[in-house]
Design an enzyme around this catalytic site. Sequence first.
Site, PDB file in Angstrom:
ATOM      1  N   GLY A  60       0.908  -1.267   0.000  1.00 11.49           N
ATOM      2  CA  GLY A  60      -0.128  -0.163   0.186  1.00 11.49           C
ATOM      3  C   GLY A  60       0.900   1.340  -0.039  1.00 11.49           C
ATOM      4  N   CYS A  87       5.194  -6.033   1.910  1.00  9.06           N
ATOM      5  CA  CYS A  87       5.597  -4.729   2.084  1.00  9.06           C
ATOM      6  C   CYS A  87       4.856  -3.831   2.915  1.00  9.06           C
ATOM      7  CB  CYS A  87       5.553  -3.981   0.604  1.00  9.06           C
ATOM      8  SG  CYS A  87       6.045  -2.306   0.518  1.00  9.06           S
ATOM      9  N   TYR A  88       3.893  -3.134   2.720  1.00  9.29           N
ATOM     10  CA  TYR A  88       3.082  -2.461   3.706  1.00  9.29           C
ATOM     11  C   TYR A  88       2.408  -3.679   4.498  1.00  9.29           C
ATOM     12  CZ  TYR A  88      -0.570   0.766   5.710  1.00  9.29           C
ATOM     13  OH  TYR A  88      -1.153   1.590   6.793  1.00  9.29           O
ATOM     14  N   HIS A 183       8.388  -7.500  -2.729  1.00 11.49           N
ATOM     15  CA  HIS A 183       7.322  -7.747  -3.421  1.00 11.49           C
ATOM     16  C   HIS A 183       7.512  -9.013  -4.364  1.00 11.49           C
ATOM     17  CE1 HIS A 183       4.893  -4.245  -3.012  1.00 11.49           C
ATOM     18  NE2 HIS A 183       5.986  -3.747  -2.985  1.00 11.49           N
ATOM     19  N   GLU A 185       5.291 -10.836  -5.876  1.00  5.49           N
ATOM     20  CA  GLU A 185       4.420 -10.830  -6.729  1.00  5.49           C
ATOM     21  C   GLU A 185       4.755 -10.420  -8.078  1.00  5.49           C
ATOM     22  OE1 GLU A 185       4.394  -8.791  -4.491  1.00  5.49           O
ATOM     23  OE2 GLU A 185       2.698  -7.058  -4.720  1.00  5.49           O
ATOM     24  N   ASP A 241     -17.463 -12.901 -23.852  1.00  3.84           N
ATOM     25  CA  ASP A 241     -17.978 -13.034 -22.562  1.00  3.84           C
ATOM     26  C   ASP A 241     -19.189 -13.779 -22.674  1.00  3.84           C
ATOM     27  OD1 ASP A 241     -15.781 -11.613 -21.841  1.00  3.84           O
ATOM     28  OD2 ASP A 241     -16.964  -9.808 -21.286  1.00  3.84           O
ATOM     29  N   LYS A 388     -10.718 -11.266 -17.967  1.00  4.60           N
ATOM     30  CA  LYS A 388     -10.800 -11.336 -19.406  1.00  4.60           C
ATOM     31  C   LYS A 388      -9.888 -12.803 -19.958  1.00  4.60           C
ATOM     32  CE  LYS A 388     -13.051  -9.809 -23.178  1.00  4.60           C
ATOM     33  NZ  LYS A 388     -14.496  -9.086 -22.753  1.00  4.60           N
TER      34      LYS A 388
END
Length: 539
Positions: A60, A87-88, A183, A185, A241, A388
């Site tokens: 964050g 992190c945060y 991080h 990710e 979709d 998507k």
Amino acid sequence: MTAQSASGQLVLVVDFGAQYGQLIARRVRDLGVYSEIVPCDMPAEEMSALVPAAIILSGGPASVYAEDAPSIDPGVLDLGVPVLGFCYGQQIMAKTLGGTVSHTDKGEYGAAPLERLDGACGSAQVPESMLFAGTPCEQTVWMSHRDAVSQVPEGFVVTSRTDVCPVASMECSERRLYATQFHPEVRHTPYGDQMLSNFLFEICGLERTWTMDSIIEDSVAAIREQVGESRVILGLSGGVDSSVVAALCAKAIGDQLTCVFVNHGLLRQDEPEEVEEVFTKQFDVDFVHVHAEDRYAGLLAGVTDPEAKRRIIGEQFWKEFFAVAEDLAEDGRPVQYLAQGTIYPDIIESGARKTGGKASTIKSHHNLIPFPDGVHFDLIEPLDHFFKDEVRALGTALGLPDHIVHRQPFPGPGLAIRIIGEVTPEKLTMLKGADAIVREELDAYNEAQFEERGERPVWQYFAVLPDVKSVGVMGDERTYQRPIILRAVESSDAMTADWAKLPCELLGRVSSRIVAEVPGINRVAYDITSKPPATIEWE
Ligand code: XMP
């Protein structure tokens, strides 16, 4: 149905306003475990009711000591559910459990060399960290912080450090609480995926259940259970979709389903004919084509405000569907449900109808407009937790043809939100003509790239007609006509996008063709803005 029911396991990503919140959820799903984002102020009890198998605290932008810094219900760390903070997320875990967070002398941004301090790398005091299992004692991680944990909470050990950050990660394995200042990710942390896998599969004991086959099986079962013997109409646009929803519903409930295609006159050139062709010839479904072009033209006359256009178009869709449902019900079998292809980003950007999050309304997606008076359906939205590219993968797994699966996204309100200002028949004709050229040229470019490199680089491309005119000269004559704006972006889920770096020759050809072939256009500009700060569509 919830997507969780499709996999039986749920990883909650608690969002502290992270730049990478979506990315964390995606990484977890890519590893085969279902994940959803929840706001950080969700009480522990509410989180517990979702029965999460694991919780990840995102990063964050704030400092944990800032006046309005987001915090977390301390009960979240006592649920007995394994928690991993980034992190945060590490800082808030430390602060909440009695540790200390301080400013570091200098911030740490970008790649940083990290040294593991646990038993696997020679420490006698700190046991081997399961989070780091299978990763080297010295490795690179991605950092982006100024504050850092200076003292870990009681019961925690420090498992790694960098030159700047003495607590690059910490853990209390007895309580299954883990955190990293870096991080994992992002791709710039080369062993990030390994750490996430360690957390999900070794520490939490989860299994890879989020696979396309299991999703189809469970979605079909959930639709059957929800619908029972009732009758369903499906709002079909011909895009990926709604086509995927059609395939799922056809598999689940067969002839209880009627697909309804509302032609609002705002579709691209030749599109209504193509949709009719696919759904009457290639699919064995009950198909109704509603010609609503005149009704829409009347309703949109004189309307210029983007949200007003969206609202009018969305409301009229409901009315058109309802009228079809009433017609069908004349045979004595009423229609209870409306199925539609709402996907996760639609919900987030329309103001978090179901996520309970704090996202502000960017645009009201046409299928999330409230029902007008006198209209009611129960909704079936089997894709409302999907991104998507996951929908495309599902389409392929369901056996849909490639040209539908790889069709570029097209907004429900159609060309109305690509004509800035009032929609008129003349402007529609100009935009359709220009858009057809853009599509023809970029389809060919994308397919050529696919042949060469195995991927289609441009994700969405179209023409926009702004509400201005400019001076030009054609055949020695002054012209005072409209420009076309070309929009072409690279993206994977429409949440973020970058403008496509198209070859100059291609841009030049598109421009020359539009000006030469579309009456009323004397100029072409290329939109070179990413999302954020812009959005993909202009309205
Ligand atoms: P924006 O413009 O918000 O668009 O960056 C993100 C993606 O969503 C599509 N879009 C819509 N799709 N109904 C839809 O089905 C809508 O009302 C709508 N508005 C935007 C847009 O084309 C892009 O792919």
